[in-house]
Design a protein around this motif. Structure first.
Motif, PDB file in Angstrom:
ATOM      1  N   ASN A   1      44.076  58.049  12.812  1.00 59.87           N
ATOM      2  CA  ASN A   1      44.165  58.772  11.475  1.00 59.87           C
ATOM      3  C   ASN A   1      42.920  59.379  11.009  1.00 59.87           C
ATOM      4  OD1 ASN A   1      46.684  57.358  11.160  1.00 59.87           O
ATOM      5  ND2 ASN A   1      45.811  55.557   9.722  1.00 59.87           N
ATOM      6  N   ASP A   2      43.283  60.405  10.283  1.00 65.55           N
ATOM      7  CA  ASP A   2      42.135  61.211   9.867  1.00 65.55           C
ATOM      8  C   ASP A   2      41.645  60.641   8.636  1.00 65.55           C
ATOM      9  OD1 ASP A   2      43.645  61.568   7.541  1.00 65.55           O
ATOM     10  OD2 ASP A   2      44.312  63.643   8.030  1.00 65.55           O
ATOM     11  N   ARG A   3      40.387  61.039   7.853  1.00 62.25           N
ATOM     12  CA  ARG A   3      39.616  60.620   7.042  1.00 62.25           C
ATOM     13  C   ARG A   3      40.425  60.149   5.608  1.00 62.25           C
ATOM     14  NH1 ARG A   3      34.274  60.542   7.752  1.00 62.25           N
ATOM     15  NH2 ARG A   3      33.334  61.664   9.468  1.00 62.25           N
TER      16      ARG A   3
ATOM     17  N   LYS B   1      44.120  63.567  17.255  1.00 64.14           N
ATOM     18  CA  LYS B   1      43.446  62.318  17.363  1.00 64.14           C
ATOM     19  C   LYS B   1      44.472  61.244  18.112  1.00 64.14           C
ATOM     20  CE  LYS B   1      40.343  60.379  14.606  1.00 64.14           C
ATOM     21  NZ  LYS B   1      39.646  59.821  13.579  1.00 64.14           N
TER      22      LYS B   1
ATOM     23  N   THR C   1      28.417  55.602  13.893  1.00 66.34           N
ATOM     24  CA  THR C   1      29.064  55.178  12.799  1.00 66.34           C
ATOM     25  C   THR C   1      28.697  56.023  11.516  1.00 66.34           C
ATOM     26  OG1 THR C   1      27.874  53.467  12.217  1.00 66.34           O
ATOM     27  CG2 THR C   1      29.629  53.019  13.568  1.00 66.34           C
ATOM     28  N   ASP C   2      29.766  56.151  10.627  1.00 71.22           N
ATOM     29  CA  ASP C   2      29.037  56.934   9.217  1.00 71.22           C
ATOM     30  C   ASP C   2      28.028  56.140   8.718  1.00 71.22           C
ATOM     31  OD1 ASP C   2      31.328  58.729   9.848  1.00 71.22           O
ATOM     32  OD2 ASP C   2      32.843  57.645   8.232  1.00 71.22           O
TER      33      ASP C   2
ATOM     34  N   SER D   1      46.547  61.880  12.534  1.00 70.88           N
ATOM     35  CA  SER D   1      46.303  63.227  13.069  1.00 70.88           C
ATOM     36  C   SER D   1      46.859  63.158  14.456  1.00 70.88           C
ATOM     37  CB  SER D   1      44.772  63.285  13.177  1.00 70.88           C
ATOM     38  OG  SER D   1      44.534  64.227  13.827  1.00 70.88           O
TER      39      SER D   1
ATOM     40  N   MET E   1      39.967  51.783   9.296  1.00 70.75           N
ATOM     41  CA  MET E   1      40.904  53.098   9.782  1.00 70.75           C
ATOM     42  C   MET E   1      41.354  52.970  11.039  1.00 70.75           C
ATOM     43  SD  MET E   1      39.556  57.040   9.281  1.00 70.75           S
ATOM     44  CE  MET E   1      39.313  56.978   7.475  1.00 70.75           C
TER      45      MET E   1
ATOM     46  N   LEU F   1      36.892  66.113  14.960  1.00 67.80           N
ATOM     47  CA  LEU F   1      37.426  64.952  14.587  1.00 67.80           C
ATOM     48  C   LEU F   1      37.458  64.167  15.587  1.00 67.80           C
ATOM     49  CD1 LEU F   1      40.384  65.911  12.295  1.00 67.80           C
ATOM     50  CD2 LEU F   1      38.175  64.971  11.334  1.00 67.80           C
TER      51      LEU F   1
END
Length: 283
Positions: A5-7, A15, A137-138, A12, A1, A78
């Motif tokens: 960019n958003d999710r 962002k 990170t996620d 965005s 990603m 974000l």
């Protein structure tokens, strides 16, 4: 990603603006280096500039959550990770430039870090920021679990204090910038205390916090000069009321914090946040 960019993978604008913003200081340092305008000691100048921006971005990342509540701007979350990672990157660059200045003599770098206290705490701060960036990170959030991750990232507050302390100790004469950063940190901690005690995030309370933060900044500046240079505290405090040579850090802190109180007032005039955001803001 892509970072802008958003999710959902869509562009965005928020962002993208923040991404360009966090890149700008590094680009400015590179441009100065390329044009020979970093001064007679370019590496030293790069060390200072990268370190300054590491502290600024770290505090800005800590401002994201308060600003979300004050401005009722949920999407601001974000960019918190991006700003925090950028702070870590500038902190690492700060350390790297120091290694370059020492002609890549890692043994000397290590001994200096061990023997010089301001370098010791600075190194601890860099390691802390790198650790926080690595766990942002996620995947790491899922691996650690939300509660453990949140507890770990509360370390950003003591790391910010360490970074500001390092900023003070490595500044030889004019400590206006470290004092300014300390003043903003005082406000951030004051806001966090308000939330912990259940104080409403309302214009009047934020205005009071602004005044308290400004006064605290002036007192801390006076204490620093009194203990480090012997200048009497009364002279430093008096200088905060004299704007002939520009505004002192305490006034900048108060003005910035009052601006946030004004944002809260505008939001209040437009109507309280509704739904889930209202419940969160009222906690």
């Amino acid at each position: 990603m892509l970072p802008w960019n958003d999710r959902a993978g869509n562009l965005s604008v928020l962002k993208l603006i923040v991404f360009l913003g966090v890149l700008a200081p590094g680009a400015w340092i590179a441009l100065q280096a390329a044009t020979g305008t970093l001064g007679s000691k370019p590496i030293t100048a790069a060390i200072h500039q990268s370190g300054d921006w590491a502290v600024r971005l770290l505090l800005l990342s800590l401002l994201v959550t308060p600003l979300r509540f004050i401005a009722d701007w949920p999407k601001l979350i974000l960019v918190r990770r991006m700003i925090g990672v950028a702070a870590a990157a500038y902190a690492f660059a700060h350390l790297l430039f120091y290694v370059i200045e020492q002609a890549y003599d890692l043994q000397k770098v290590a001994s200096e870090i061990i023997l010089r206290f301001y370098l010791t705490i600075g190194f601890v701060g860099v390691l802390g920021l790198i650790a926080l960036a690595a766990t942002s990170t996620d995947g790491m959030i899922r691996r650690l679990g939300g509660s453990a991750w949140n507890r770990l990232h509360l370390l950003s507050y003591p790391i910010a204090f360490i970074a500001i302390w390092h900023f003070f100790l490595q500044t030889r004469l004019d400590v206006s910038q470290p004092v300014l950063m300390l003043g903003f940190f005082v406000w951030l901690m004051g806001f966090r205390l308000m939330r912990r005690l259940g104080v409403a995030v309302a214009p009047l309370q934020l205005a009071a916090l602004a005044l308290i933060s400004g006064v605290a900044t002036a007192l801390l500046e006076a204490l620093w000069y009194a203990t480090r240079t012997g200048v009497t505290a009364s002279r430093v405090l008096a200088a905060n009321l004299d704007i002939a040579f520009g505004l002192r850090p305490a006034l900048w802190v108060a003005i910035a914090a009052l601006a946030l109180a004004a944002v809260a007032l505008v939001r209040q005039k437009r109507g309280a946040p509704r739904g889930r955001r209202a419940a969160v803001a009222a906690e």
